[in-house]
Design a protein around this motif. Structure first.
Motif, PDB file in Angstrom:
ATOM      1  N   VAL A  88       0.811  -1.216   0.000  1.00  0.00           N
ATOM      2  CA  VAL A  88       0.000   0.000   0.000  1.00  0.00           C
ATOM      3  C   VAL A  88       0.852   1.278   0.000  1.00  0.00           C
ATOM      4  CG1 VAL A  88      -0.397   0.120   2.518  1.00  0.00           C
ATOM      5  CG2 VAL A  88      -2.079   1.069   0.929  1.00  0.00           C
ATOM      6  N   LEU A  89       1.935   1.337   0.766  1.00  0.00           N
ATOM      7  CA  LEU A  89       2.651   2.616   0.869  1.00  0.00           C
ATOM      8  C   LEU A  89       3.359   3.026  -0.431  1.00  0.00           C
ATOM      9  CD1 LEU A  89       4.001   2.550   4.537  1.00  0.00           C
ATOM     10  CD2 LEU A  89       1.986   3.718   3.656  1.00  0.00           C
ATOM     11  N   THR A  93       2.218   6.106  -2.973  1.00  0.00           N
ATOM     12  CA  THR A  93       3.122   7.200  -3.325  1.00  0.00           C
ATOM     13  C   THR A  93       3.213   7.370  -4.839  1.00  0.00           C
ATOM     14  OG1 THR A  93       4.407   6.959  -1.314  1.00  0.00           O
ATOM     15  CG2 THR A  93       5.524   7.980  -3.175  1.00  0.00           C
ATOM     16  N   ARG A 125      -4.863  11.034   0.255  1.00  0.00           N
ATOM     17  CA  ARG A 125      -3.622  11.785   0.059  1.00  0.00           C
ATOM     18  C   ARG A 125      -3.771  12.881  -0.984  1.00  0.00           C
ATOM     19  NH1 ARG A 125       2.028   8.650  -0.243  1.00  0.00           N
ATOM     20  NH2 ARG A 125       1.072   7.679   1.598  1.00  0.00           N
ATOM     21  N   GLU A 209       9.129   7.862  -1.385  1.00  0.00           N
ATOM     22  CA  GLU A 209       9.376   8.700  -0.221  1.00  0.00           C
ATOM     23  C   GLU A 209       9.963   7.842   0.883  1.00  0.00           C
ATOM     24  OE1 GLU A 209       5.587  10.434   0.614  1.00  0.00           O
ATOM     25  OE2 GLU A 209       5.528  11.450  -1.320  1.00  0.00           O
ATOM     26  N   GLU A 210      10.524   8.523   1.841  1.00  0.00           N
ATOM     27  CA  GLU A 210      11.053   7.847   3.008  1.00  0.00           C
ATOM     28  C   GLU A 210       9.935   7.029   3.655  1.00  0.00           C
ATOM     29  OE1 GLU A 210      13.333   9.544   6.696  1.00  0.00           O
ATOM     30  OE2 GLU A 210      13.287  10.999   5.047  1.00  0.00           O
ATOM     31  N   ASP A 211      10.247   5.942   4.257  1.00  0.00           N
ATOM     32  CA  ASP A 211       9.242   5.130   4.970  1.00  0.00           C
ATOM     33  C   ASP A 211       8.316   4.343   4.053  1.00  0.00           C
ATOM     34  OD1 ASP A 211      10.229   6.158   7.234  1.00  0.00           O
ATOM     35  OD2 ASP A 211       8.409   7.191   7.886  1.00  0.00           O
ATOM     36  N   ASP A 212       8.502   4.426   2.740  1.00  0.00           N
ATOM     37  CA  ASP A 212       7.599   3.695   1.858  1.00  0.00           C
ATOM     38  C   ASP A 212       7.803   2.186   1.926  1.00  0.00           C
ATOM     39  OD1 ASP A 212       5.942   5.594   0.812  1.00  0.00           O
ATOM     40  OD2 ASP A 212       7.206   6.055  -0.904  1.00  0.00           O
ATOM     41  N   GLN A 214       8.653   0.236   4.638  1.00  0.00           N
ATOM     42  CA  GLN A 214       8.756  -0.307   5.994  1.00  0.00           C
ATOM     43  C   GLN A 214       8.069  -1.664   6.127  1.00  0.00           C
ATOM     44  OE1 GLN A 214       6.417   1.991   8.824  1.00  0.00           O
ATOM     45  NE2 GLN A 214       6.124   3.587   7.334  1.00  0.00           N
ATOM     46  N   VAL A 215       7.171  -1.958   5.210  1.00  0.00           N
ATOM     47  CA  VAL A 215       6.484  -3.256   5.274  1.00  0.00           C
ATOM     48  C   VAL A 215       7.194  -4.224   4.328  1.00  0.00           C
ATOM     49  CG1 VAL A 215       4.297  -4.479   4.943  1.00  0.00           C
ATOM     50  CG2 VAL A 215       4.308  -2.127   5.791  1.00  0.00           C
TER      51      VAL A 215
ATOM     52  N   TRP B  98     -13.645  10.496   4.081  1.00  0.00           N
ATOM     53  CA  TRP B  98     -12.489  11.404   4.192  1.00  0.00           C
ATOM     54  C   TRP B  98     -12.553  12.167   5.527  1.00  0.00           C
ATOM     55  CZ3 TRP B  98      -9.926  15.753   5.143  1.00  0.00           C
ATOM     56  CH2 TRP B  98      -8.727  16.017   4.470  1.00  0.00           C
ATOM     57  N   GLU B 213      -3.962   6.799   6.677  1.00  0.00           N
ATOM     58  CA  GLU B 213      -3.403   7.878   5.857  1.00  0.00           C
ATOM     59  C   GLU B 213      -3.547   9.231   6.571  1.00  0.00           C
ATOM     60  OE1 GLU B 213      -1.722   7.525   3.046  1.00  0.00           O
ATOM     61  OE2 GLU B 213      -1.486   9.674   2.679  1.00  0.00           O
ATOM     62  N   LYS B 222       4.701   8.067   8.218  1.00  0.00           N
ATOM     63  CA  LYS B 222       3.823   7.170   7.447  1.00  0.00           C
ATOM     64  C   LYS B 222       3.400   5.953   8.242  1.00  0.00           C
ATOM     65  CE  LYS B 222       4.493   8.172   2.679  1.00  0.00           C
ATOM     66  NZ  LYS B 222       5.417   7.988   1.582  1.00  0.00           N
ATOM     67  N   PRO B 224       1.527   2.415   7.919  1.00  0.00           N
ATOM     68  CA  PRO B 224       0.983   1.475   6.938  1.00  0.00           C
ATOM     69  C   PRO B 224      -0.366   0.919   7.390  1.00  0.00           C
ATOM     70  CG  PRO B 224       2.736   0.424   8.197  1.00  0.00           C
ATOM     71  CD  PRO B 224       2.651   1.846   8.674  1.00  0.00           C
ATOM     72  N   ASP B 225      -1.122   0.406   6.444  1.00  0.00           N
ATOM     73  CA  ASP B 225      -2.320  -0.327   6.807  1.00  0.00           C
ATOM     74  C   ASP B 225      -2.289  -1.654   6.065  1.00  0.00           C
ATOM     75  OD1 ASP B 225      -3.429   1.507   4.322  1.00  0.00           O
ATOM     76  OD2 ASP B 225      -4.359  -0.480   4.386  1.00  0.00           O
ATOM     77  N   ARG B 245      -2.999 -11.558   4.607  1.00  0.00           N
ATOM     78  CA  ARG B 245      -4.146 -10.852   4.062  1.00  0.00           C
ATOM     79  C   ARG B 245      -4.496 -11.434   2.699  1.00  0.00           C
ATOM     80  NH1 ARG B 245      -2.371  -6.009   1.156  1.00  0.00           N
ATOM     81  NH2 ARG B 245      -4.510  -5.301   1.414  1.00  0.00           N
ATOM     82  N   LEU B 254       2.775 -10.555   5.434  1.00  0.00           N
ATOM     83  CA  LEU B 254       3.537  -9.312   5.539  1.00  0.00           C
ATOM     84  C   LEU B 254       4.113  -9.137   6.932  1.00  0.00           C
ATOM     85  CD1 LEU B 254       0.756  -7.136   3.908  1.00  0.00           C
ATOM     86  CD2 LEU B 254       2.935  -7.632   2.808  1.00  0.00           C
ATOM     87  N   ARG B 255       5.258  -8.472   6.987  1.00  0.00           N
ATOM     88  CA  ARG B 255       5.802  -8.055   8.270  1.00  0.00           C
ATOM     89  C   ARG B 255       5.800  -6.531   8.280  1.00  0.00           C
ATOM     90  NH1 ARG B 255      10.726 -10.165   8.170  1.00  0.00           N
ATOM     91  NH2 ARG B 255      10.258 -12.047   9.356  1.00  0.00           N
ATOM     92  N   ALA B 256       5.071  -5.963   9.209  1.00  0.00           N
ATOM     93  CA  ALA B 256       4.973  -4.501   9.270  1.00  0.00           C
ATOM     94  C   ALA B 256       5.443  -4.025  10.631  1.00  0.00           C
ATOM     95  CB  ALA B 256       3.524  -4.072   9.048  1.00  0.00           C
ATOM     96  N   PRO B 257       6.094  -2.859  10.659  1.00  0.00           N
ATOM     97  CA  PRO B 257       6.463  -2.296  11.950  1.00  0.00           C
ATOM     98  C   PRO B 257       5.247  -1.638  12.592  1.00  0.00           C
ATOM     99  CG  PRO B 257       7.098  -0.801  10.212  1.00  0.00           C
ATOM    100  CD  PRO B 257       6.461  -1.978   9.539  1.00  0.00           C
TER     101      PRO B 257
END
Lengths: 372, 400
Positions: A88-89, A93, A125, A209-212, A214-215, B98, B213, B222, B224-225, B245, B254-257
């Motif tokens: 998703v990230l 972006t 966004r 972008e930065e952090d895109d 992380q997953v 939104w 978001e 950022k 994540p979802d 998922r 997935l591994r997400a922080p």
């Protein structure tokens, strides 16, 4: 509207074209994607704009031409090893960057796991609205009556979606662009694939972008393909709770109805050479009947929380036709309703009605078909 | 670990829905908690029991309607929510996804801020060299407000004394207190947001990803979802979430922080919390439940009025329309149809036809129907006709 009010025309300028976010699996566009391209075509032709297919992934190869073959005028694609798997990230972006710099007038997704994840994030966004689960797209003006005047937003997309409150609702995104929707599968017929069609194909360089990243994707595995192919079937025979009793109110073994429906389906497939499948209403699936275990599973569900289908023929057996069911099958070309209750709502949308016992209908139909 | 549950009050019955200009009047309807949110609650409850911490439910809607519903979540399904907040303000009415996501993200941020401020306050006291009794006193107050976990201060039987309590007795150094507080502080940043797959009224499923978001913007980082989660494990110590998922005909692992947001598929079944996790969970849990549902308005949240409610919603619901009826309806055993093609003709000075075979004759004048019947041109539509007409068309369509 009051005639004393001044009418003010509003046009949002500077945005062009109808984009389709093209989903692909195993090197092919998914079928719902080709449907959405057809939907985009309808809208774009109305307002004199182009249909643009957007592809994101890695090693796309000849896939980038496919949206054109299915009716797009142009393709923008982003091909990068870091975009191999959907995430998703980075996808948000890349797509948001495209949207903000190229300013499309509309952006359409498929209602799918990706469309329901990427669509909302990109909409937020890029600061615009999203209409989810759309079943039709119509170009029309949106009128808003305010104390300061009657505002007419020219050429908006009425994003039509099922709505329990008003049966069918039109969602508008009058002041923001792009107008973003996710379109439910089964509502547009894909245009025939035409390899002679030509169109511009543009490569897009991603700016992450930065952090895109992380997953991390640990594993991707294919789910065993379902034997049930509801969306592809030309004829669907659907069962509802009505199969539990016959016309006299006597309880019946639902397996009998399944067996008869299957016999009819096999016969149609054999005689006419068309894909025929068994569907079911939500009520029947959620009844969780022991007898139907393994026969009537969630993948057969037709309706708002199940699948939206539009086969050539839809035969509803013992289905009363609640709105939630109807939105999943109302676009079928020929709807045959079989129900003991002449007042069942399903008869309001059926092209053919059989008021009577489905346990009489099925054997008779099988016998007649054999003799035909 | 802070676990947030996003939940919504939805109309109890779809047959009695009150709308004005396409906007639901929630205050005038019987509401219930969105059914799929109970799956999310179960998942959130599991995440909290596995890691300790607290489970905070956040909802937006008219407070007098939503408050009693949130109260039901305190004992659901195993430990239930520990705190509940309703974001309620007339200016929030009519929000689309939104504006809802923006509002919810501010609610989450405020909960985070309140909890962090409590930890920071004690941290500052320790660092400024305040007398241990003073630190103890403040820690006790914050513990009773459910803002410090058992690790720092506790009155729970069966648990070791909190680090501040030991500090006050001279059994712990300031350094230890600081380390414990910093650990708690760090874990506050590793939160999890859990939402149901979609609501039964809007049915969009957009609020989960959009809140992630929106919060990314609000926190300047950022988030994540992961939507459509069928299975997950979350460990606050390593700060990671591992989730499976659904994705088309694939399953993605997935591994997400942390922090991260997830939406839960209805088929998700939470696992069993292993015994080895219970001690940790108890130390990092809080005093208990704050049963008084908190209400925050737009000003409490510091919300930008142009981004909430109807004003902040890019989409507008237009007037509803009816689903069109079918053009022709034929009923077996009732409808009169033509037995063959009949060319156009005149009858009593009126032109009729041409009629195809199986064309419906019900709408013709009675006199004409009688005459056509006498000529053997009409019949009652039967099952054989139905099969022929319906399935004959399939053959034609299949050839295309």
């Amino acid at each position: 509207m009051s005639s004393s009010q001044q009418s003010i025309e509003v046009r949002i300028e500077g945005y062009r074209d109808v984009w389709v976010y093209c989903e692909h699996e195993d090197g092919k566009l998914t079928r719902p994607t080709t449907e959405v391209i057809a939907g985009a075509r309808k809208v774009a032709d109305k307002v004199g704009m182009d249909v643009v297919g957007v592809l994101i992934g890695y090693n796309l190869g000849d896939l980038v031409k496919e949206p054109i073959y299915y009716g797009a005028d142009k393709v923008i694609y982003c091909d990068d090893p870091r975009l191999k798997d959907y995430q998703v990230l980075p996808y948000t972006t890349v797509l948001s960057d495209m949207v903000m710099r190229l300013k499309p007038w509309a952006l359409l997704f498929v209602t799918s796991e990706i469309g329901k994840d990427l669509g909302p994030r990109v909409a937020y966004r890029t600061n615009t609205g999203l209409a989810a689960d759309v079943i039709d797209l119509i170009v029309e003006d949106f009128v808003m009556n305010l104390p300061t005047g009657r505002y007419v937003y020219k050429d908006c997309i009425a994003q039509v979606r099922p709505d329990f409150a008003t049966r069918i609702a039109k969602i508008f995104t009058p002041k923001h662009r792009p107008q973003i929707s996710s379109v439910r599968p089964g509502n547009f017929t894909p245009l025939p694939r035409d390899e002679t069609r030509k169109g511009e194909i543009v490569r897009w360089e991603p700016r992450f972008e930065e952090d895109d990243f992380q997953v991390e994707v640990i594993e991707t595995r294919k789910v065993p393909k379902s034997e049930v192919k509801l969306e592809e079937a030309k004829v669907v025979i659907s069962l509802g709770l009505g199969i539990l009793r016959d016309a006299s109110g006597r309880p019946r073994d639902p397996r009998e109805a399944f067996r008869l429906a299957k016999e009819l389906a096999d016969l149609i497939r054999e005689k006419f050479g068309v894909e025929t499948e068994i569907g079911a209403s939500r009520a029947l699936i959620y009844a969780g009947l022991k007898e139907l275990e393994g026969l009537i599973t969630k993948e057969r569900q037709v309706g708002q929380t199940g699948k939206t289908i539009a086969p050539e023929v839809y035969i509803a057996l013992g289905i009363s036709g609640a709105l939630q069911h109807r939105v999943g099958m109302q676009r079928s070309k020929r709807i045959v309703a079989v129900n003991v209750d002449p007042n069942a709502p399903i008869f309001q949308i059926a092209h053919y009605g059989y008021v009577g016992d489905l346990y009489e209908f099925l054997p008779k139909a099988i016998e007649l078909l054999r003799s035909m | 670990m802070l676990v947030f549950l996003l939940t919504k009050a939805v109309p109890a019955r779809t047959t009695r829905v009150v709308t004005v200009g396409g906007v639901l009047r929630r205050e005038e309807m019987d509401l219930v908690i969105n059914p799929l949110d109970f799956k999310a609650l179960q998942a959130a409850d599991y995440a909290k029991r596995y890691n300790g911490g607290k489970l905070v439910a956040i909802s937006m809607g008219p407070d007098f309607k939503v408050k009693p519903l949130l109260s039901e979540l305190y004992s659901h399904p195993i430990e239930g929510v520990d705190e509940a907040v309703v974001l309620s303000d007339r200016r929030m009415a009519g929000a689309d996804t939104w504006a809802t996501a923006y509002t919810l993200s501010l609610g989450i941020k405020k909960v985070l801020d309140v909890n962090k401020a409590a930890v920071d306050e004690v941290l500052e006291l320790v660092e400024s060299g305040a007398p241990p009794e003073k630190v103890l006193e403040r820690a006790r107050e914050l513990y009773h407000s459910n803002l410090l976990p058992n690790l720092i201060y506790t009155e729970k039987p069966g648990l070791p004394q909190g680090v501040v309590q030991r500090y006050a007795r001279g059994n712990a150094r300031a350094e230890e207190v600081r380390e414990a507080l910093e650990r708690v502080r760090k874990e506050l940043d590793r939160f999890l947001i859990v939402a149901g797959l979609k609501t039964s009224d809007g049915e969009t499923g957009s609020t989960g990803p959009q809140t992630a978001e929106a919060l990314s913007g609000v926190l300047g980082k950022k988030i994540p979802d992961i939507t459509h989660v069928t299975d997950f494990e979350v460990d606050v110590e390593s700060g990671t979430l591992i989730a499976e998922r659904k994705l088309g005909s694939y399953v993605q692992k997935l591994r997400a922080p942390l922090p991260c947001a997830i939406t839960i598929m209805p088929e998700h079944r939470p696992g069993v919390v292993p015994v080895v996790r219970r001690k940790r969970a108890a130390l990092f849990s809080y005093r208990g439940k704050v049963r008084e549902v908190r209400v925050w308005n737009a000003d409490d949240l510091g919300a930008d009025p142009s981004k909430i409610g109807l004003a902040g919603s890019p989409t507008i619901v237009g007037p509803g329309i009816d689903i069109g009826g079918p053009p022709v309806q034929k009923f077996v055993g009732r409808t009169k149809v033509f037995t063959q093609r009949v060319e156009a003709f005149e009858f009593n000075g009126q032109r009729y036809g041409p009629f195809e075979r199986f064309a419906k004759a019900d709408d013709l004048p009675e006199e004409l129907v009688r005459e056509l019947e006498a000529k053997g041109l009409l019949k009652t539509f039967d099952l054989r006709d139905l099969l022929e007409e319906v399935l004959g068309g399939v053959v034609v369509a299949a050839k295309h």
